[in-house]
Motif scaffolding. Structure first.
Motif, mmCIF file in Angstrom:
data_model
loop_
_atom_site.group_PDB
_atom_site.id
_atom_site.type_symbol
_atom_site.label_atom_id
_atom_site.label_comp_id
_atom_site.label_asym_id
_atom_site.label_seq_id
_atom_site.Cartn_x
_atom_site.Cartn_y
_atom_site.Cartn_z
ATOM 1 N N HIS A 201 76.139 4.162 -65.010
ATOM 2 C CA HIS A 201 77.419 4.058 -65.389
ATOM 3 C C HIS A 201 77.724 2.846 -66.202
ATOM 4 O O HIS A 201 78.905 2.297 -66.551
ATOM 5 C CB HIS A 201 78.083 4.139 -64.053
ATOM 6 C CG HIS A 201 78.327 5.122 -63.282
ATOM 7 N ND1 HIS A 201 79.368 6.128 -63.162
ATOM 8 C CD2 HIS A 201 77.184 5.719 -62.340
ATOM 9 C CE1 HIS A 201 79.042 7.199 -62.635
ATOM 10 N NE2 HIS A 201 77.984 6.823 -61.880
ATOM 11 N N ALA A 211 81.688 0.585 -55.008
ATOM 12 C CA ALA A 211 82.013 2.097 -55.295
ATOM 13 C C ALA A 211 81.392 2.844 -54.180
ATOM 14 O O ALA A 211 82.270 3.661 -53.691
ATOM 15 C CB ALA A 211 81.756 2.307 -56.465
ATOM 16 N N ALA A 215 83.655 4.994 -51.487
ATOM 17 C CA ALA A 215 83.635 6.452 -51.611
ATOM 18 C C ALA A 215 83.793 6.908 -50.116
ATOM 19 O O ALA A 215 84.034 8.244 -49.840
ATOM 20 C CB ALA A 215 82.367 7.080 -52.158
ATOM 21 N N ARG A 238 86.812 -0.328 -58.687
ATOM 22 C CA ARG A 238 87.625 0.552 -58.148
ATOM 23 C C ARG A 238 87.885 1.776 -59.223
ATOM 24 O O ARG A 238 88.231 2.859 -58.926
ATOM 25 C CB ARG A 238 89.172 -0.139 -58.261
ATOM 26 C CG ARG A 238 89.298 -1.120 -57.255
ATOM 27 C CD ARG A 238 90.442 -2.058 -57.582
ATOM 28 N NE ARG A 238 91.631 -1.732 -57.395
ATOM 29 C CZ ARG A 238 92.597 -1.223 -58.384
ATOM 30 N NH1 ARG A 238 91.943 -1.644 -59.715
ATOM 31 N NH2 ARG A 238 93.559 -0.482 -58.360
ATOM 32 N N ASN A 239 87.324 1.615 -60.455
ATOM 33 C CA ASN A 239 87.497 2.428 -61.493
ATOM 34 C C ASN A 239 86.208 3.530 -61.735
ATOM 35 O O ASN A 239 85.987 4.157 -62.703
ATOM 36 C CB ASN A 239 87.708 1.937 -62.868
ATOM 37 C CG ASN A 239 88.686 1.136 -62.781
ATOM 38 O OD1 ASN A 239 89.796 1.481 -62.377
ATOM 39 N ND2 ASN A 239 88.738 -0.052 -63.576
ATOM 40 N N ASP A 241 83.426 6.449 -60.338
ATOM 41 C CA ASP A 241 83.334 7.386 -59.369
ATOM 42 C C ASP A 241 82.115 7.739 -59.392
ATOM 43 O O ASP A 241 81.409 8.562 -60.439
ATOM 44 C CB ASP A 241 84.136 8.538 -60.112
ATOM 45 C CG ASP A 241 85.479 8.376 -59.567
ATOM 46 O OD1 ASP A 241 86.001 7.979 -58.744
ATOM 47 O OD2 ASP A 241 86.475 8.691 -60.761
ATOM 48 N N SER A 243 78.681 10.025 -58.513
ATOM 49 C CA SER A 243 78.259 11.668 -58.012
ATOM 50 C C SER A 243 77.911 11.779 -56.835
ATOM 51 O O SER A 243 77.439 10.616 -55.848
ATOM 52 C CB SER A 243 77.303 12.099 -59.160
ATOM 53 O OG SER A 243 76.033 11.493 -58.740
ATOM 54 N N ASP A 244 78.016 12.639 -56.193
ATOM 55 C CA ASP A 244 77.488 13.197 -54.762
ATOM 56 C C ASP A 244 76.140 12.695 -54.795
ATOM 57 O O ASP A 244 75.386 12.207 -53.606
ATOM 58 C CB ASP A 244 77.683 14.563 -54.495
ATOM 59 C CG ASP A 244 79.267 14.877 -54.412
ATOM 60 O OD1 ASP A 244 80.136 14.142 -54.157
ATOM 61 O OD2 ASP A 244 79.836 16.310 -54.315
#
Length: 268
Positions: A201, A211, A215, A238-239, A241, A243-244
């Motif tokens: 990232h 993060a 989540a 905060r920005n 995401d 991945s699982d």
């Protein structure tokens, strides 16, 4: 749903440079934070309050939380109301959005302390009642005494101490689990899945760890930081995401380490 509270806040604990909390709070609010966390025992509420007052944001837009009833603060149970009022006086405010019982040890007597908190809530000094460093048994006892729901439970939480049982209680009873020391005092940066996600990232490992927490359902975090770069870096979580697969890899870390572990802690 839990109460409305920004999920990422600024923690203000420090064992030196209390006056520096003034600039840290001003900077955090300028960066975009709207959740500030402090405590009586931090001995910086005066500076935190001044930082909020002098920041270019409306006080009404800031979610302000503090704590009292600490093992190292020798107020008698009968003085808890005075301790709460002292927090407000130092912060320069008529009320706080959230006030935590800091530790269920030392001067803590569940019936008397929580009844005093309830009265302060009913009188408008405390918008919401929180607890900190409680065990599941303490949480159940508190629910039996309070006339309002617990709004938040603050405790140490990070990839090295994921606190599944306490997070499950927060989900079941629909309150915020608020992570303090969410970066394990920097140790999260050494974890392989955190480093891997950071590279993917183009982010710092601290952003990744935050993060990962954000989540999780019903989880918030209050990392402490000083200096604009550090404060802004944390806020950048905060920005992100994850991945699982990245979340699962961090979940799978089996090393365990607790950073805050005093002898008087209720789990000892």
């Amino acid at each position: 749903m839990p109460i409305e509270m920004p999920r990422l806040g600024l923690g203000t604990y420090t064992d030196d440079d209390q006056e520096g909390r003034y600039e840290a709070v001003k900077t955090a609010l300028d960066v975009g934070y709207r959740h500030i966390d402090t405590a009586q025992v931090y001995e910086n509420e005066e500076y935190v309050g001044a930082g909020i007052a002098d920041a270019p944001v409306d006080r009404d837009s800031v979610f302000l939380a503090t704590k009292t009833v600490h093992h190292d603060v020798p107020e008698r149970t009968a003085d808890v109301r005075g301790a709460i009022e002292g927090c407000l006086e130092r912060l320069g405010t008529d009320s706080v959005d959230l006030c935590y019982v800091h530790w269920p040890t030392g001067v803590y007597d569940a019936e008397e302390v929580l009844t005093t908190y309830q009265e302060a809530h009913d009188d408008g000094l405390i918008e919401h009642i929180g607890v900190s460093n409680f065990t599941p048994e303490h949480l159940e006892e508190a629910r039996e005494i309070l006339d309002v729901p617990i709004a938040a439970h603050q405790f140490e939480m990070h990839p090295l101490l994921p606190q599944e049982e306490l997070r499950a209680d927060a989900r079941e009873h629909d309150y915020w689990a608020v992570a303090y020391s969410p970066l394990a005092q920097g140790r999260v940066a050494d974890l392989d899945p955190v480093q891997a996600a950071a590279e993917t990232h183009d982010a710092s490992p601290y952003q990744i760890s935050l993060a990962w927490l954000l989540a999780k359902e019903n989880v918030a975090a209050v990392p402490r930081a000083t200096g604009r770069e550090h404060i802004a870096d944390n806020f950048g979580a905060r920005n992100l995401d994850l991945s699982d697969d990245e979340i699962a890899a961090i979940d799978a870390v089996d090393e365990r380490e607790r950073c805050i572990d005093p002898d008087f802690a209720p789990w000892n």
